[in-house]
Design an enzyme around this catalytic site. Structure first.
Site, PDB file in Angstrom:
ATOM      1  N   LEU A  12       0.810  -1.217   0.000  1.00  0.00           N
ATOM      2  CA  LEU A  12       0.000   0.000   0.000  1.00  0.00           C
ATOM      3  C   LEU A  12       0.844   1.269   0.000  1.00  0.00           C
ATOM      4  O   LEU A  12       0.586   2.213   0.747  1.00  0.00           O
ATOM      5  CB  LEU A  12      -0.965  -0.011   1.190  1.00  0.00           C
ATOM      6  CG  LEU A  12      -2.005  -1.129   1.160  1.00  0.00           C
ATOM      7  CD1 LEU A  12      -2.922  -1.047   2.375  1.00  0.00           C
ATOM      8  CD2 LEU A  12      -2.822  -1.083  -0.136  1.00  0.00           C
ATOM      9  N   ALA A  13       1.864   1.294  -0.846  1.00  0.00           N
ATOM     10  CA  ALA A  13       2.481   2.570  -1.188  1.00  0.00           C
ATOM     11  C   ALA A  13       1.552   3.251  -2.189  1.00  0.00           C
ATOM     12  O   ALA A  13       0.485   2.717  -2.526  1.00  0.00           O
ATOM     13  CB  ALA A  13       3.872   2.347  -1.764  1.00  0.00           C
ATOM     14  N   ARG A  35       2.151  -5.538   4.678  1.00  0.00           N
ATOM     15  CA  ARG A  35       2.879  -6.194   5.766  1.00  0.00           C
ATOM     16  C   ARG A  35       2.779  -5.381   7.057  1.00  0.00           C
ATOM     17  O   ARG A  35       2.612  -5.941   8.138  1.00  0.00           O
ATOM     18  CB  ARG A  35       4.344  -6.372   5.359  1.00  0.00           C
ATOM     19  CG  ARG A  35       5.173  -7.179   6.331  1.00  0.00           C
ATOM     20  CD  ARG A  35       6.542  -7.495   5.731  1.00  0.00           C
ATOM     21  NE  ARG A  35       7.248  -6.264   5.364  1.00  0.00           N
ATOM     22  CZ  ARG A  35       8.013  -5.564   6.194  1.00  0.00           C
ATOM     23  NH1 ARG A  35       8.148  -5.964   7.454  1.00  0.00           N
ATOM     24  NH2 ARG A  35       8.643  -4.471   5.790  1.00  0.00           N
ATOM     25  N   SER A 130       3.531   1.121 -16.165  1.00  0.00           N
ATOM     26  CA  SER A 130       4.145   2.431 -16.342  1.00  0.00           C
ATOM     27  C   SER A 130       3.100   3.528 -16.334  1.00  0.00           C
ATOM     28  O   SER A 130       1.994   3.354 -16.842  1.00  0.00           O
ATOM     29  CB  SER A 130       4.917   2.482 -17.670  1.00  0.00           C
ATOM     30  OG  SER A 130       5.482   3.764 -17.857  1.00  0.00           O
ATOM     31  N   GLY A 132       3.501   6.050 -13.537  1.00  0.00           N
ATOM     32  CA  GLY A 132       3.648   6.735 -12.268  1.00  0.00           C
ATOM     33  C   GLY A 132       2.367   6.706 -11.453  1.00  0.00           C
ATOM     34  O   GLY A 132       1.439   5.933 -11.724  1.00  0.00           O
ATOM     35  N   LYS A 185       9.142  -3.793 -20.386  1.00  0.00           N
ATOM     36  CA  LYS A 185       9.082  -2.644 -19.472  1.00  0.00           C
ATOM     37  C   LYS A 185      10.480  -2.077 -19.224  1.00  0.00           C
ATOM     38  O   LYS A 185      10.672  -0.859 -19.133  1.00  0.00           O
ATOM     39  CB  LYS A 185       8.445  -3.069 -18.142  1.00  0.00           C
ATOM     40  CG  LYS A 185       8.452  -1.995 -17.042  1.00  0.00           C
ATOM     41  CD  LYS A 185       7.744  -0.712 -17.477  1.00  0.00           C
ATOM     42  CE  LYS A 185       7.351   0.183 -16.316  1.00  0.00           C
ATOM     43  NZ  LYS A 185       8.417   0.541 -15.386  1.00  0.00           N
ATOM     44  N   HIS A 188      11.349  -0.065 -22.185  1.00  0.00           N
ATOM     45  CA  HIS A 188      10.581   1.178 -22.057  1.00  0.00           C
ATOM     46  C   HIS A 188      11.319   2.160 -21.153  1.00  0.00           C
ATOM     47  O   HIS A 188      11.487   3.336 -21.484  1.00  0.00           O
ATOM     48  CB  HIS A 188       9.200   0.868 -21.478  1.00  0.00           C
ATOM     49  CG  HIS A 188       8.469   2.057 -20.908  1.00  0.00           C
ATOM     50  ND1 HIS A 188       8.791   2.616 -19.683  1.00  0.00           N
ATOM     51  CD2 HIS A 188       7.453   2.811 -21.395  1.00  0.00           C
ATOM     52  CE1 HIS A 188       8.006   3.644 -19.441  1.00  0.00           C
ATOM     53  NE2 HIS A 188       7.187   3.783 -20.470  1.00  0.00           N
ATOM     54  N   ASN A 189      11.792   1.678 -19.998  1.00  0.00           N
ATOM     55  CA  ASN A 189      12.475   2.561 -19.064  1.00  0.00           C
ATOM     56  C   ASN A 189      13.807   3.049 -19.622  1.00  0.00           C
ATOM     57  O   ASN A 189      14.211   4.189 -19.379  1.00  0.00           O
ATOM     58  CB  ASN A 189      12.696   1.843 -17.728  1.00  0.00           C
ATOM     59  CG  ASN A 189      11.427   1.754 -16.899  1.00  0.00           C
ATOM     60  OD1 ASN A 189      10.327   1.832 -17.430  1.00  0.00           O
ATOM     61  ND2 ASN A 189      11.566   1.585 -15.611  1.00  0.00           N
ATOM     62  N   GLU A 192      13.017   5.726 -21.899  1.00  0.00           N
ATOM     63  CA  GLU A 192      12.666   6.868 -21.043  1.00  0.00           C
ATOM     64  C   GLU A 192      13.928   7.620 -20.609  1.00  0.00           C
ATOM     65  O   GLU A 192      13.978   8.852 -20.667  1.00  0.00           O
ATOM     66  CB  GLU A 192      11.901   6.350 -19.833  1.00  0.00           C
ATOM     67  CG  GLU A 192      11.492   7.382 -18.815  1.00  0.00           C
ATOM     68  CD  GLU A 192      10.861   6.735 -17.601  1.00  0.00           C
ATOM     69  OE1 GLU A 192      11.283   7.056 -16.472  1.00  0.00           O
ATOM     70  OE2 GLU A 192       9.955   5.890 -17.779  1.00  0.00           O
ATOM     71  N   ARG A 446      43.589  -7.689 -34.240  1.00  0.00           N
ATOM     72  CA  ARG A 446      43.312  -8.867 -33.412  1.00  0.00           C
ATOM     73  C   ARG A 446      44.077 -10.085 -33.918  1.00  0.00           C
ATOM     74  O   ARG A 446      44.583 -10.899 -33.134  1.00  0.00           O
ATOM     75  CB  ARG A 446      41.805  -9.174 -33.381  1.00  0.00           C
ATOM     76  CG  ARG A 446      40.960  -8.099 -32.709  1.00  0.00           C
ATOM     77  CD  ARG A 446      39.487  -8.500 -32.631  1.00  0.00           C
ATOM     78  NE  ARG A 446      39.290  -9.523 -31.607  1.00  0.00           N
ATOM     79  CZ  ARG A 446      38.768 -10.713 -31.841  1.00  0.00           C
ATOM     80  NH1 ARG A 446      38.410 -11.048 -33.081  1.00  0.00           N
ATOM     81  NH2 ARG A 446      38.603 -11.587 -30.868  1.00  0.00           N
TER      82      ARG A 446
END
Length: 483
Positions: A12-13, A35, A130, A132, A185, A188-189, A192, A446
């Site tokens: 529950l943030a 928790r 995503s 926010g 994801k 995606h970040n 971003e 090389r």
């Protein structure tokens, strides 16, 4: 309220609370658990009061409150906390029940957890979310992967709460098996990171080289947001530049050290592991690392000198060049990200829908923009497209931006204004369009010092040669190389 909840959510943030409220607003009954149970009390007696949301003060109570097959979504810190919660849930679940990880998890962990839970008869979904805090409440972009059998069960909820594009299509669809959702994801970040750094470089060039005020730059970003660059990040940059504190732009009072949570780094490491030149996103990550060396930079600024930025040309024309450089570099960033996803799909045997991914990113997420519609069109027209830079629309767009792009990168370099992502994007573009690169010399080097062999342009591919360059090396060669 229904006798049993449709889904339970752990954590529950703000993201967790907002997703619960989003689900409830779409007609679902949700059980909330944390928790630290005092958070449950606060939520149930606060934001959730009077809604179809029930609290649970133990794992047993959470599981018993859910209709079968049970669906439990975890919105807890990625890593050990997810594994710990999974272990607490397993004894209380039955075959066919579903655990969902909605955090910013590294995709190898999702690969591992999917296999582990399926071995116990349970189903697992690892999904990128995503957008926010606001997106979680009003409609995020959701990128699910994991156990395919779970998708049809969670699909109504996920697509119901996701953002929608103009025609009502949800910004959520099945991505692929195991860690595919979290991989997408992660990319995606990474994109971003690149988009944000590109915008910051445009800002610094306008500020340091053109001497533009925050109000003037606000007007530029407002104009850009009405055209091809229309996007969430351009929009919020417009608003940030207009925000005042005590009559002064707040942005200029913020310390120039950037934070990061690791997803950009993961993207870069994955690119290195898969052999994909993800140069722009890599530079964006390193730019944040350099920004964090604030004290060193301040000290160096008193010791190392460079040119003083001085611009004498047509300011308005150069601002248009900056727009073109930003657009062309943005195309390169997405092109590199899509090449990385294609290579990962081969490596992991994922069947990714690249046009569908662009659609998922069209709304709700941080990189949402009208630009993504063109990417969807490109992959709809050619699902086997190797690189966005060879799609007709993007070929035309980059070609039209080339002169301005080169002018900005060159002018920034001459004036000592750092532009790592704008310049690395141009270097990648020039490298990608080159039929011949200097790797022939590299391979000769090389072979000279390590007998690593080389191929020849006058012989078929797959034939390897070694030269005794010094006359002392003999004819023994090392193993052949991968290219």
């Amino acid at each position: 309220m229904k006798a049993l909840s449709d889904i339970g959510l752990v954590g529950l943030a703000v993201m967790g609370e907002n997703l619960i409220l989003n689900m409830e607003s779409k007609g679902y009954t949700v059980t909330a658990y944390n928790r630290s149970t005092e958070k449950v009390d606060k939520f149930i007696n606060g934001r959730a009061e009077g809604k179809n949301i029930r609290g649970a003060w133990s794992i047993e109570e959470l599981v018993q409150s859910l209709e079968k097959p049970r669906k439990v979504m975890l919105m807890v810190k990625a890593g050990a906390a997810v594994d710990a919660m999974i272990e607490q849930l397993i004894p209380h679940l039955e075959p066919g029940d579903i655990i969902i990880d909605g955090g910013n998890t590294h995709y190898p962990d999702t690969n591992r957890r999917t296999e582990y839970l399926e071995s116990k008869g349970l189903l697992f979904i690892g999904t990128g979310v995503s957008g926010g805090e606001e997106g979680a409440l009003t409609g995020p972009s959701i990128m699910p992967g994991g156990s395919k059998a779970a998708w049809e069960i969670v699909k109504p909820i996920f697509q119901g709460i996701s953002a929608k594009v103009e025609d009502g299509s949800p910004c959520c669809d099945w991505v692929g098996e195991a860690g595919a959702g979290h991989f997408v994801k992660m990319v995606h970040n990474g994109i971003e990171y690149g988009d944000m750094q590109l915008i910051c470089e445009a800002y610094q060039i306008m500020k340091e080289l053109l001497g533009m005020s925050a109000d003037e730059m606000h007007e530029v970003f407002a104009e850009w947001n009405e055209g091809e660059l229309d996007s969430y990040l351009i929009e919020i940059t417009r608003d940030i530049l207009a925000y005042k504190e005590d009559g002064q732009p707040l942005v200029e009072k913020i310390l120039d050290t950037a934070g990061q949570k690791g997803t950009g780094k993961w993207t870069g490491v994955s690119a290195l592991e898969l052999g994909i030149p993800l140069t722009l996103i890599g530079e964006a990550v390193f730019a944040r690392c350099l920004s964090a060396q604030k004290e060193e930079r301040v000290k160096a600024s008193g010791v190392i000198s460079g040119p003083s930025p001085k611009f004498t040309g047509d300011k308005k024309a150069f601002v248009e060049d900056i727009r073109q450089a930003l657009l062309a570099s943005k195309i390169v960033s997405y092109a590199q990200g899509y090449v990385l996803m294609r290579e990962a799909a081969k490596e992991n045997n994922w069947d990714l829908n690249y046009g569908g991914i662009a659609l998922m990113w069209r709304g709700g997420c941080i990189i949402r923009s009208t630009f993504l519609g063109k990417i969807k069109e490109a992959f709809d027209a050619n699902p086997a497209l190797e690189n966005l830079l060879i799609d007709p629309y993007f070929v035309d767009k980059v070609q039209s931006c080339q002169a301005g792009w080169r002018n900005v990168v060159a002018t920034a370099a001459v004036n000592g204004v750092p532009a790592p992502t704008l310049s690395s994007a141009l270097s990648y573009f020039d490298g990608y369009r080159s039929a011949r690169l200097p790797a022939n010399l590299l391979q000769a080097q090389r072979d000279f010092f390590g007998a690593h062999t080389y191929e020849r342009i006058d012989r078929p591919r797959g034939e390897f040669f070694h030269t005794n360059w010094t006359g002392r090396g003999g004819d023994t060669a090392s193993s052949t190389y991968n290219a």
